[in-house]
Design a protein around this motif. Sequence first.
Motif, short mmCIF file in Angstrom:
data_model
loop_
_atom_site.label_atom_id
_atom_site.label_comp_id
_atom_site.label_asym_id
_atom_site.label_seq_id
_atom_site.Cartn_x
_atom_site.Cartn_y
_atom_site.Cartn_z
N THR A 267 18.95 24.64 26.13
CA THR A 267 20.08 23.93 26.74
C THR A 267 19.77 23.74 28.23
N HIS A 268 18.72 24.20 28.74
CA HIS A 268 18.34 24.07 30.34
C HIS A 268 18.46 22.76 30.52
N SER A 269 19.17 22.50 31.95
CA SER A 269 19.18 21.30 32.39
C SER A 269 17.66 20.94 33.05
N PRO A 270 17.45 19.50 33.29
CA PRO A 270 16.03 19.48 33.93
C PRO A 270 15.97 20.35 35.26
N LEU A 271 17.16 20.27 35.84
CA LEU A 271 17.10 21.03 37.21
C LEU A 271 16.86 22.51 37.15
N LEU A 272 17.54 23.12 36.04
CA LEU A 272 17.15 24.59 35.78
C LEU A 272 15.87 24.72 35.35
N GLN A 273 15.39 23.86 34.39
CA GLN A 273 13.85 24.20 34.13
C GLN A 273 12.89 23.83 35.30
N ASP A 274 13.36 23.01 36.17
CA ASP A 274 12.51 23.05 37.62
C ASP A 274 12.60 24.23 38.36
N VAL A 275 13.71 24.82 38.67
CA VAL A 275 14.14 25.93 39.14
C VAL A 275 13.14 27.09 38.69
N LEU A 276 13.30 27.31 37.19
CA LEU A 276 12.29 28.51 36.47
C LEU A 276 10.97 28.24 36.82
N LYS A 277 10.46 26.67 36.81
CA LYS A 277 9.04 26.77 37.11
C LYS A 277 8.68 27.18 38.71
N ARG A 278 9.55 26.82 39.44
CA ARG A 278 9.31 27.54 41.05
C ARG A 278 9.52 28.66 41.35
N VAL A 279 10.46 29.38 40.38
CA VAL A 279 10.41 30.80 40.55
C VAL A 279 8.99 31.45 39.97
N VAL A 280 8.61 31.02 39.10
CA VAL A 280 7.53 31.70 38.47
C VAL A 280 6.29 31.39 39.36
N ALA A 281 6.25 30.20 39.81
CA ALA A 281 5.17 29.87 40.71
C ALA A 281 5.23 30.69 42.25
N GLY A 282 6.24 30.69 42.63
CA GLY A 282 6.46 31.34 43.85
C GLY A 282 6.56 32.92 43.85
N THR B 194 12.38 32.88 47.42
CA THR B 194 10.98 32.55 47.09
C THR B 194 10.41 32.79 48.88
N MET B 195 11.19 32.19 49.89
CA MET B 195 10.81 31.95 51.12
C MET B 195 10.85 33.33 51.81
N LEU B 196 11.83 34.26 51.53
CA LEU B 196 11.78 35.45 52.08
C LEU B 196 10.77 36.44 51.54
N ASN B 197 10.63 36.18 50.40
CA ASN B 197 9.59 37.13 49.66
C ASN B 197 8.23 36.98 49.72
N THR B 198 7.98 35.61 50.23
CA THR B 198 6.46 35.25 50.34
C THR B 198 6.04 34.60 51.83
N GLN B 199 6.99 34.14 52.53
CA GLN B 199 6.51 33.54 53.78
C GLN B 199 7.17 34.29 54.95
N SER B 200 7.93 35.32 54.89
CA SER B 200 8.46 35.86 55.85
C SER B 200 7.66 36.34 57.00
N THR B 201 8.09 36.35 58.34
CA THR B 201 7.27 37.13 59.26
C THR B 201 7.24 38.50 59.21
N LEU B 202 8.38 39.08 58.66
CA LEU B 202 8.51 40.45 58.04
C LEU B 202 7.33 41.02 57.28
N SER B 203 6.54 42.15 57.14
CA SER B 203 5.59 42.31 56.38
C SER B 203 6.21 42.87 55.08
N GLU B 204 5.48 43.07 54.02
CA GLU B 204 6.24 43.67 52.77
C GLU B 204 6.82 44.88 52.76
#
Length: 179
Positions: free
Chosen positions: A15-30, A56-66
């Motif tokens: 029952t995922h909406s198209p938006l939710l399907q897109d969100v899930l794809k982006r989450v997995v990609a990011g 995703t931005m905070l966890n993958t593109q931040s100026t802070l190190s992991e």
Amino acid sequence: MTDGPPRYADVDATTHSPLLQDVLKRVVAGRGRVPTPFKVWLHSDKLSDAIEHLGTMLNTQSTLSEREFELAIVLIAQHWESPFVIDAHLRFVSKAGMPAPIVAELKDRRVPHLETEREKAIYAIFKAFDRKEIASDDVFDHAVKHLGRDGLGELIAFLGYYTSVAMAMKLHREPVPEG
């Protein structure tokens, strides 16, 4: 604190909406996976869309190190007494290179003997928030000097974002994995 069964209500994948399907794809990609808090946020298409971008931005593109952002996450998770998040991110901060004695200090909630000025700035800013104070000029200036204004802004966003993660995991009784 986590007495009782988890409180998640699964979202039916059919029952995922198209938006939710897109969100899930982006989450997995990011992120390479769907993090546990998304079990909560998936119930709102618009929220999960907005929070995916920020997380995703905070966890993958931040100026802070992991290692730096994992330190911040451990601190905010402890503030909110969120066992799942504390446990997960103590492991993650260790994997990110935090020395074992410092991880032990964090685990025991002792003042950690941090190694870098950036980590000390993160800790000092968090402690000011934890005490519900406005950071002193010295603490603020130290953070700007060592993190930059971009890093300081990202630290504040990490603390806010992971406040919602800690609260969601605690409210929904996400159990700490055994072992």
